[in-house]
Design an enzyme around this catalytic site. Structure first.
Site, PDB file in Angstrom:
ATOM      1  N   SER A  36     -22.348 -31.350  54.626  1.00 21.91           N
ATOM      2  CA  SER A  36     -21.332 -31.279  55.689  1.00 21.91           C
ATOM      3  C   SER A  36     -20.156 -30.386  55.339  1.00 21.91           C
ATOM      4  O   SER A  36     -19.164 -30.368  56.063  1.00 21.91           O
ATOM      5  CB  SER A  36     -20.787 -32.682  55.969  1.00 21.91           C
ATOM      6  OG  SER A  36     -21.801 -33.500  56.480  1.00 21.91           O
ATOM      7  N   GLU A  38       0.795  -1.225   0.000  1.00 19.25           N
ATOM      8  CA  GLU A  38       0.000   0.000   0.000  1.00 19.25           C
ATOM      9  C   GLU A  38       0.827   1.275   0.000  1.00 19.25           C
ATOM     10  O   GLU A  38       0.388   2.293  -0.510  1.00 19.25           O
ATOM     11  CB  GLU A  38      -0.921   0.016   1.232  1.00 19.25           C
ATOM     12  CG  GLU A  38      -1.942  -1.109   1.275  1.00 19.25           C
ATOM     13  CD  GLU A  38      -3.044  -0.910   0.255  1.00 19.25           C
ATOM     14  OE1 GLU A  38      -3.358   0.249  -0.065  1.00 19.25           O
ATOM     15  OE2 GLU A  38      -3.577  -1.932  -0.239  1.00 19.25           O
TER      16      GLU A  38
END
Ligand SMILES: [Zn+2]
Length: 720
Positions: free
Chosen positions: A336, A77
């Site tokens: 428990s 680019e």
């Protein structure tokens, strides 16, 4: 020609004014239509929530000139990107010359910088637009460095469909982060933004490949790659296949949510560990495969940081109707599992040690009749046995002594927020599990024990340092003694009956089963990790498959084994404040000169009380607790447990080996062998101070203990 020049000058002047008057759009540059991406601790996406307009934009990429995708983009680019000031004057001159000689626009001379301006501030393609863009680009180059500008481009460029930016493109097309793209893949993607629809690599592979070849040629021309690298990349078959959006750890990601503190890039980096998460899911599914119990959940926490490393909310998220329910966050009866916290409090108050003797006989405390919960009473037991066997009466005795309200307050301080009713509504039954807890909170409460008594909230965001500020709930000494009790070798036997079959890394663990067999729990820990397992039916129905130690514990064990395949797990060093002392075999207290010697016991320096045994003829004034002890004359033998003429109830939903009574006596000579008989059948030999366990059988039994001296005692019990 003069008119054209004049018009051009006017345009320039107007543009210059406009640019000067309009400040640079910093805000627009800071804003992305970002998706929210939840990642695991390593940055791998777990879940993506799409941004504005269902755009998949993940603006988290930071350009690095060493990445192929950066080289490919710059080459294709804007080859002078790193050196120009926003406008490439050489390219402009060349473009002008080309356009003038062609008589039309054939070359644009746009730079990555001007393209960023176009992406940030789209404007109609009118004449003059290019001039504004050029000015903006020059402005931007003054304000931002090159990498930031490149990041703007790479995070805003379109890559086809709803994919915006290289991060989303890289994950969606290739399932990896941009830094990991190969040369061929990077060149393919770098070519897409120029025509994102027509050049989409999955829809139009032919066009995309042509563009890739162009990008590679540019890279070679720029000297980024050699001809050999170019040829190699061209020869590689590159298939871009859009992957579905990630959908890992769905219960966890839904819980953490899109609202979690999102950074500027839209990334929420969580603490989830991909390996732990996967194992937790696999092991949970394997154990629940037969479908007898449709629900279960696993939580794994790192002890030092409180980080949630795994959370599996159900065996199959997709399963209907309840797969989506997160079992790790459902409030269920605790069974428990809260007992150890009561014992830790008692250890810190100094009136209890592992060797202390508690009473396990039917009793009625004001408004609560625990007899209904566990009809299996064992007489007098040590704290260690009471905790390991998870006996109810001793646990209630412990809570009664530390105080029900302080116990409740401690549980609240441990983050058990779902205990929403006032303390008095739970009563003493809180320690037996009549309150509801969430697996995550429970595991984190155990993390406090695993951390040596410091509580910290769980952490779900990596790098979140809140965990550094913990608060002390228990002493390190109490936590160490508790871990010793909860990690003893006999614990493996307790579950399987065959210690030799069980190879386990060392860990402390506790199980729980809620009343009505609706929930089975197991929490296991060592200095590094807490593993919490809940198994139950999402609809809350009971099932005889649901007993903590048979349904949930094997899952926790398998996870532990997977973490420490060589069975070498870290363990705690004994704190200096914990000291060893001898006990009286009967009372569990420091022995007097006439006491039968018992096991070695742990105590906390300057905390544990040390009133010596008051029985056995020791001259210590009033024998407060010695009533059952003074009855026997010297040299005689008396069976202490089970209690004379007691009645036990057989529980059909416990496996046979789990229902055992300890056989203990008072009065033997130190170290003297004790021979035990049930219905005239020998059942074992113990020594003074040791406890032999006898598995209960239905019926009426005569139990005899005798010594070689010919001294013996005889009792009767009934098991209904
Ligand atoms: Zn004694």
């Amino acid at each position: 020609m003069g008119a054209i020049l004049g018009a051009g000058a006017a345009v320039c002047a107007v543009t210059w004014l406009a640019v000067r008057l309009a400040p640079f759009p910093d805000q627009a540059m800071a804003h992305y239509p970002a998706s929210v991406v939840l990642t695991d601790r390593l940055g791998q996406p777990l879940r993506v929530w799409l941004g504005e307009g269902d755009i998949d934009c993940r603006p988290s990429y930071r350009p690095d000139p060493s990445h192929w995708v950066v080289q490919a983009l710059v080459a294709a680019e804007d080859r002078r990107f790193w050196s120009h000031g926003g406008v490439d004057l050489r390219a402009v001159a060349r473009a002008l010359a080309q356009n003038v000689s062609a008589g039309r626009t054939v070359s644009g001379a746009s730079t990555l910088s001007t393209q960023v301006i176009r992406l940030v501030e789209p404007r109609p393609r009118r004449w003059g637009a290019k001039a504004v863009e050029a000015f903006r680009a020059l402005q931007m180059e003054q304000r931002y460095d090159k990498r930031t500008i490149l990041a703007q481009y790479l995070n805003r460029a379109p890559f086809g469909g709803n994919i915006v930016g290289i991060e989303a493109a890289s994950w969606r097309y290739f399932g990896k982060r941009p830094a990991d793209l190969s040369l061929a893949e990077a060149a393919l993607l770098a070519g897409v933004p120029q025509s994102p629809s027509r050049g989409r690599p999955d829809r139009h592979p032919g066009r995309a490949q042509k563009r890739q070849a162009y990008v590679l040629a540019r890279m070679r021309a720029c000297g980024y790659i050699t001809p050999a690298q170019e040829a190699e990349a061209l020869a590689q078959p590159v298939v871009a296949r859009p992957s579905p959006y990630p959908f890992d750890a769905p219960h966890f990601t839904e819980w953490v949510g899109a609202g979690a503190s999102v950074d500027a890039q839209g990334v929420v980096r969580t603490t989830l560990d991909p390996v732990w998460q996967q194992r937790a899911g696999e092991i949970l599914r394997r154990h629940l495969r037969d479908g007898a119990v449709p629900g279960g959940a696993v939580v794994m926490l790192e002890v030092q940081t409180g980080a949630v490393r795994a959370m599996v909310g159900s065996p199959e998220y997709a399963a209907q109707p309840a797969g989506q329910v997160n079992g790790a966050l459902a409030a269920r009866s605790a069974g428990s599992t809260l007992k150890p916290f009561a014992y830790a409090m008692a250890l810190d108050r100094g009136w209890l040690t592992p060797g202390s003797v508690l009473t396990d006989v039917p009793a009625r405390f004001r408004d609560y009749d625990p007899q209904n919960f566990d009809p299996l009473f064992r007489g007098r037991v040590t704290v260690r046995d009471a905790l390991v066997l998870s006996l109810n009466m001793p646990a209630i005795e412990v809570v009664r002594r530390v105080g029900q309200a302080p116990f409740y307050d401690t549980l609240k301080r441990l983050g058990l927020a779902t205990l929403s009713r006032p303390a008095e509504q739970y009563g003493l039954g809180l320690v037996l599990g009549n309150g509801e807890v969430r697996l995550l909170d429970l595991a984190n409460a155990y993390a406090c024990l695993a951390r040596g008594g410091v509580y910290a909230p769980v952490r779900v965001l990596e790098g979140d340092e809140r965990a550094a500020t913990g608060r002390r709930v228990f002493s390190q000494e109490a936590c160490w003694i508790l871990a010793e009790m909860l990690s003893g070798d006999e614990r493996a036997m307790d579950t399987t009956g065959h210690a030799a079959d069980v190879r386990l890394p060392r860990m402390a663990w506790k199980t729980g089963t809620s009343a009505g067999l609706r929930d089975a729990w197991a929490v296991a820990y060592n200095p590094d990790v807490v593993i919490g397992v809940w198994v139950g039916r999402p609809d809350g129905a009971g099932s005889d498959q649901l007993i903590g130690r048979t349904a949930a514990t094997p899952i926790a064990w398998d996870l532990f084994r997977s973490l420490y395949p060589d069975n070498q797990s870290p363990w705690y060093e004994r704190p200096a404040g914990v000291t060893a002392r001898l006990t009286c075999a009967v009372s569990g207290r420091p022995p007097g000169s006439h006491c039968p010697p018992g096991a070695e016991d742990w105590s906390i320096e300057r905390v544990t009380r040390c009133e010596p045994c008051a029985g056995h003829g020791n001259q210590t004034g009033q024998a407060t607790n010695a009533a059952p002890l003074v009855a026997q004359a010297a040299g005689s033998l008396r069976i202490l447990t089970p209690a004379r003429d007691s009645t036990f109830r057989w529980m059909s939903d416990l496996e046979a080996g789990a229902q055992r009574v300890p056989l203990t006596v008072t009065g033997p000579e130190p170290g003297e062998p004790l021979h035990w008989f049930v219905n005239d059948r020998p059942v074992g030999v113990s020594r003074a101070g040791e406890t032999l366990f006898w598995p209960l059988e239905r019926g009426a039994h005569q139990i005899v203990c005798s010594t070689a001296r010919g001294v013996s005692d005889r009792i009767r019990i009934v098991v209904e």
